[in-house]
Design a protein around this motif. Structure first.
Motif, short mmCIF file in Angstrom:
data_model
loop_
_atom_site.label_atom_id
_atom_site.label_comp_id
_atom_site.label_asym_id
_atom_site.label_seq_id
_atom_site.Cartn_x
_atom_site.Cartn_y
_atom_site.Cartn_z
N HIS A 1 6.05 13.38 29.98
CA HIS A 1 6.17 13.83 28.11
C HIS A 1 5.11 14.92 27.78
CE1 HIS A 1 9.45 11.23 27.46
NE2 HIS A 1 8.80 10.27 27.86
N SER A 2 4.36 15.24 28.89
CA SER A 2 3.23 16.18 28.50
C SER A 2 3.35 17.46 28.79
CB SER A 2 1.86 15.53 28.86
OG SER A 2 1.81 15.19 30.07
N LEU A 3 4.37 17.94 29.30
CA LEU A 3 4.45 19.37 29.81
C LEU A 3 5.04 20.34 28.84
CD1 LEU A 3 6.16 18.34 33.23
CD2 LEU A 3 3.78 18.92 32.67
N ASP A 4 5.22 20.03 27.74
CA ASP A 4 5.86 20.81 26.69
C ASP A 4 5.85 20.06 25.39
OD1 ASP A 4 7.56 23.78 26.66
OD2 ASP A 4 7.56 22.59 24.83
N ALA A 5 5.50 20.61 24.38
CA ALA A 5 5.70 20.03 22.70
C ALA A 5 7.09 19.23 22.45
CB ALA A 5 5.01 20.67 21.78
N ASP A 6 8.23 20.08 22.91
CA ASP A 6 9.56 19.46 22.96
C ASP A 6 9.68 18.77 23.87
OD1 ASP A 6 12.29 20.69 21.47
OD2 ASP A 6 12.58 20.04 23.63
N ARG A 7 10.37 17.46 23.46
CA ARG A 7 10.65 16.51 24.52
C ARG A 7 11.48 16.86 25.23
NH1 ARG A 7 13.80 11.70 24.41
NH2 ARG A 7 12.69 9.69 25.29
N ILE A 8 12.59 17.41 25.10
CA ILE A 8 13.77 17.79 26.03
C ILE A 8 13.22 18.56 27.18
CG2 ILE A 8 16.17 18.59 26.21
CD1 ILE A 8 16.66 17.27 23.52
#
Lengths: 81, 513
Positions: B176-183
């Motif tokens: 969950h921390s690789l991009d601000a967008d969850r998908i």
């Protein structure tokens, strides 16, 4: 209690061949039902690892009948042939 | 009996040094299992039969065949050259294999070399794990004062569960921390982010190796070595001498096989049941376990400590008996909590979203229909149906792919946490005292070898196969969703009977012999 331990030894001896028979029979049935490589490997692993264990429980049963578990060793020195 | 302050401080150092390393080994071993789906897509494409074959081997061979083999190899080494260097070696093998898995290029980049390298590394992981536990448990037990052996070794017993906790937690955080967008974050994780939990391991291993290097050899083993009384052939003495073999068999059939199935049913099969049978949403199913583990872990120490007072036997056996009696109602409750058939749908709130994306081939399109069903208790069920819309109007998809996931309301979520907590509590009962129990069963000169094998057959084979055998039973006997539990219940029940009949409850105060 020691008599019960020895009598139960018969159960463990019988349990070994029964487990092997059930395992091999189910393996053959399941492989015939779905003869793909995954099924074959899976059942081969089950048979290979559980047969020595089934033999182990038979040996356990033999020891139980012979009264090897009537008295467990109190010291490591007792664990010597 | 009061211990001098410096002795207590010393044993704390020993426990910390041993436990941190063992925890990291479990973490390393579990991240592969937890990321099995992603790893399969990266290294073992289903479209290629040989790669799929290697995948099956990696799953089965590493966990079940190599672990007992590792117990023999490193157990023997531990009895021949000492505990300290052996479990330092297992840590290095495990750490470097894990780090290397994180570096291996995918199947798309290097072809067949990728799954073969990963398989070899996974086998090394299994081998190292087989050697680690016996060393750590023996090392701590041989330092512990006789009246507190259960308490001190129980810290080692927390590490397997905490390793699972750490692996679930790090994977969840990374996902969950690789991009601000969850998908997008999940997509990045599936693409390359999955490597992070593997690579992170190397820092933990370096710290742990450093700590372990500063440790001294076990005093009992060092004494044996000085006196020239170490075993010349530990394997022969452990498994061909009747008097020791009978104890190995007793340890396996009267304790470790039951412990193994209870461990894996409570912490692995339950996880798979909640995710695949109850269809609880990914994040919720993971956090349910994180909470339950967090609440239950202190009980390893509680039961380990208690075993110093009342003996090891009955705490372990009662844990097994409770598991046999209550597994069906507990799993039945898990199923009913998530069962939408007994809930009332709020039909007005139903949402349907359809998206169509063109596919490059033949003018066909990929259609995704997402339907959300809302229930009066707050449960939200999402059904995602994916099929192909063919340019040729007469052609239809034979079998659309359907995914179902359920988001539970707070009350049901915490009820599941409670049920899983109870199952992990059983794990703490059977597992908390078992290290002290095994150590006390065997003499110092062949202890590492003798205790490692029954532990890894019980844990690796009987326990490790639990999720597979349970799943297999559900495919053979399709009428009962709980049929998979019979394997664990039969093994734990049999182990209870053998343990109750044959095990002694005596605490061996002197393990120096």
């Amino acid at each position: 209690m020691n008599v019960l331990k020895r009598i139960a030894g018969i159960l463990w001896i019988v349990a070994g061949p029964l487990a092997i028979y059930y395992l091999v029979r189910t393996a053959i049935e399941e492989i015939n039902k779905k003869p793909v490589i995954d099924t074959k490997i899976q059942w081969a692993v089950f048979v290979i690892v559980f047969i020595p264990i089934a033999i182990g429980i038979m040996i356990f049963g033999v020891y139980a009948i012979k009264g090897q578990y009537d008295h467990l060793p109190d010291r490591s020195a007792d664990i010597a042939d | 009996m009061n211990q001098p302050a410096n002795e207590v401080q010393n044993i704390r150092k020993i426990i910390t040094a041993s436990s941190v390393g063992t925890l990291i080994e479990w973490y390393d071993f579990y991240i592969f299992g937890s990321l099995a789906t992603v790893i399969a897509s990266q290294f073992f494409p289903k479209t290629n039969p040989t790669a799929a074959l290697l995948s099956t081997l990696a799953t089965f061979a590493a966990g079940f065949i190599v672990r007992p083999f590792g117990a023999l190899v490193f157990g023997r080494l531990g009895d021949l050259i000492g505990r300290k260097y052996t479990f330092l070696l297992t840590l290095i093998i495990m750490g470097s294999s894990t780090f290397a898995i994180g570096l291996v290029p995918g199947y798309q980049t290097i072809g067949f070399a990728a799954p073969i390298i990963v398989l070899v590394l996974r086998l090394l992981q299994g081998l190292a794990l087989g050697g680690e536990y016996g060393g750590a448990a023996t090392y701590v037990a041989e330092h512990a004062p006789p009246n507190r052996r259960g308490y001190f070794t129980s810290w080692i017993q927390t590490t397997a569960t905490l390793g699972l906790f750490l692996s679930l937690g790090i994977i969840l955080i990374t996902r969950h921390s690789l991009d601000a967008d969850r998908i997008k974050s999940i997509a990045k994780f599936d693409d390359w982010g999955w490597r992070i939990p593997f690579l992170v391991s190397i820092f933990l291993v370096i710290v742990s190796v450093y700590i372990r290097l500063k440790m001294k050899e076990s005093p009992l083993y060092a004494k044996l070595k000085t006196e020239g009384k170490t075993s010349v052939n530990p394997l022969k003495e452990s498994f061909t001498h009747r008097s020791n073999l009978k104890m190995v068999l007793l340890a396996l059939f009267g304790a470790t096989m039951g412990q193994g199935v209870v461990w894996y049913t409570g912490q692995f099969y339950a996880q798979s049941f909640i995710e695949n049978i109850c269809k609880v949403e990914y994040d919720q199913s993971r956090t349910i376990f994180l909470w339950a583990i967090l609440f239950a872990t202190p009980f390893f120490v509680v039961f380990g400590n208690w075993s110093d007072k009342v003996g090891r036997k009955w705490i372990m056996l009662v844990g097994m008996l409770l598991a046999v009696i209550t597994y069906r109602p507990l799993f039945g409750k898990l199923f009913s909590i998530a069962d939408e058939k007994i809930k009332t749908e709020v039909a007005d709130e139903k949402q349907i979203n359809t998206s169509i994306k063109p596919i490059a081939i033949g003018g066909n399109s990929l259609r995704t229909i997402g339907t959300k069903y809302f229930f009066d208790d707050g449960t939200v069920l999402t059904e995602t149906r994916t099929d192909t819309v063919y340019a040729d109007a007469g052609k239809t998809t034979q079998k659309p792919a359907i995914k179902v996931s359920k988001l539970l309301p707070s009350k049901d979520y915490w009820m599941m946490v409670g049920i899983v907590f109870v199952m992990i509590l059983y794990v703490t009962m059977v597992y908390g005292p078992i290290a002290a129990f095994l150590v006390e069963l065997f003499p110092t000169k062949i202890r590492y070898t003798s205790m490692s094998l029954p532990y890894h057959i019980g844990n690796g084979i009987f326990g490790g196969l639990t999720p597979f055998i349970a799943l297999l039973l559900t495919t053979i006997y399709t009428g009962d969703k709980l049929v998979g539990l019979y394997y664990s219940m039969i093994v734990a029940g049999l182990c209870f009977l053998i343990g109750a009949l044959y095990l002694g409850n005596r605490i061996d105060r002197d393990v120096s012999d």
